[in-house]
Design an enzyme around this catalytic site. Structure first.
Site, PDB file in Angstrom:
ATOM      1  N   ASP A   1       6.270  38.411  51.930  1.00 50.14           N
ATOM      2  CA  ASP A   1       4.835  38.507  51.604  1.00 50.14           C
ATOM      3  C   ASP A   1       4.601  38.780  50.119  1.00 50.14           C
ATOM      4  O   ASP A   1       3.458  38.838  49.670  1.00 50.14           O
ATOM      5  CB  ASP A   1       4.130  39.562  52.485  1.00 50.14           C
ATOM      6  CG  ASP A   1       4.795  40.922  52.467  1.00 50.14           C
ATOM      7  OD1 ASP A   1       6.033  40.981  52.396  1.00 50.14           O
ATOM      8  OD2 ASP A   1       4.076  41.941  52.523  1.00 50.14           O
TER       9      ASP A   1
ATOM     10  N   ASP B   1       5.704  47.733  47.611  1.00 51.11           N
ATOM     11  CA  ASP B   1       5.470  48.522  48.821  1.00 51.11           C
ATOM     12  C   ASP B   1       6.262  49.812  48.701  1.00 51.11           C
ATOM     13  O   ASP B   1       7.344  49.800  48.151  1.00 51.11           O
ATOM     14  CB  ASP B   1       5.957  47.769  50.056  1.00 51.11           C
ATOM     15  CG  ASP B   1       5.272  46.436  50.282  1.00 51.11           C
ATOM     16  OD1 ASP B   1       4.402  46.062  49.501  1.00 51.11           O
ATOM     17  OD2 ASP B   1       5.633  45.751  51.249  1.00 51.11           O
TER      18      ASP B   1
HETATM   19 ZN   LIG Z   1       4.713  43.791  51.672  1.00 54.13          ZN
HETATM   20 ZN   LIG Z   2       7.953  45.097  51.730  1.00 60.58          ZN
END
Ligand SMILES: [Zn+2]
Ligand SMILES: [Zn+2]
Length: 303
Positions: A66, A212
């Site tokens: 992502d 993240d």
């Molecule tokens: Zn992510």
């Molecule tokens: Zn990630």
């Protein structure tokens, strides 16, 4: 000084209608920095009329899809559009191998050069230092090597007010004025005081990108007095356990980080696909840090 953060994607691992995976564009003066490049980023760049030639640096936080699945499409399109400018890509180990394999099997011969710089996600260090900006890594705590990025623009030189200059003002003195100097002209015996002809240039600004990451105070010890921070907020507080298991953060945890580093503004994003409404995200974050905003596709934050 232009210092704009354009949101191109606010989603996370699995797709949802109307949310794109992570991608952002930070524009400082005439330079644009692409931060993460989830699937479909090139369509978002078209949608928001971004001049791709201004993007000369791409920063990939980590190799979960992502955050980079849009890269091969974007680079291939640049190639078909006859791009000639080099592009530097900062990413953890492995991305050069992935792209090289994709280009090899599609028999793509690039018209432009890609410079890969492998990031060390364990330590904070400088990636770029130019007249305009300084970019450093922010080590993050995730399931695979991952780092965020800290951008600090340089204060610009003093600005000359042309209407205040006397007629036939010697051109060589203009640079000295921009450098903040007073000038004594020996020929005429006149002293030109800097403050009479110039005003302050733009001040330095700072922006931190953190996605993240699990909640981790140690990792953000390098951040203080930041103008704005983007911090992932994959979950709300009811999914705290899930956040811990997957090394992600809740909106409230993102807000706690913003509060602890004394940020002026918090932008949250990277929402889990389970949330249709983001009301709880903003409510929970603002209960800790009031000046919180939701990232939404197409929104521009002036830092
Ligand atoms: Zn992510
Ligand atoms: Zn990630």
């Amino acid at each position: 000084m232009t210092f704009d953060f354009l949101v191109l994607g606010t989603g996370s691992a699995t797709p949802v209608i109307n949310r794109n995976p992570s991608a952002f564009l930070l524009s400082i003066e005439n330079e644009s920095f692409l931060i993460d490049c989830g699937e479909g980023t090139q369509y978002q760049l078209l949608e928001y009329k971004v001049k791709s030639s201004r993007i000369r640096h791409i920063f990939i936080s980590h190799l979960h899809g992502d955050h980079y699945f849009g890269l091969i499409g974007l680079l291939s399109s640049w190639n078909m559009n006859q791009r000639k400018e080099d592009v530097t890509i900062f990413a953890p180990r492995g991305l050069d191998e992935i792209l090289t394999t994709q280009f090899k099997h599609s028999d793509t011969r690039l018209n432009f050069k890609i410079i890969f710089i492998e990031t060390n996600t364990e330590n904070a260090y400088h990636l770029i230092d130019t007249n305009l900006v300084e970019v450093s890594t922010i080590p993050l705590h995730h399931r695979i090597p991952c780092c965020g990025f800290l951008f600090r623009s340089k204060a610009s030189k003093r600005k000359i007010v042309p209407e205040k200059l006397p007629q036939n003002f010697p051109i060589p003195y203009l640079k000295m004025l921009k450098d903040g100097l007073d000038i004594f002209d020996e020929l005429s015996g006149i002293t030109y005081l800097n403050k009479d002809f110039t005003i302050e240039g733009g001040s330095s600004k700072s922006f931190a990108y953190c996605s993240d990451t699990a909640y981790n105070e140690l990792k953000i010890s390098q951040l203080s007095n930041i103008d704005a921070i983007y911090h992932e907020a994959t979950f709300t507080e009811s999914e705290l356990k899930r956040a811990e298991q997957t090394n992600h953060s809740t909106a409230q945890q993102a807000a706690t980080i913003a509060q602890k580093i004394n940020a002026k503004k918090l932008i949250i994003g990277h929402y889990s696909s389970r949330y249709k409404s983001l009301e709880l995200h903003i409510k929970e974050a603002q209960s800790v840090f009031e000046n919180t905003f939701l990232a939404e596709e197409g929104k521009i934050f002036k830092i």
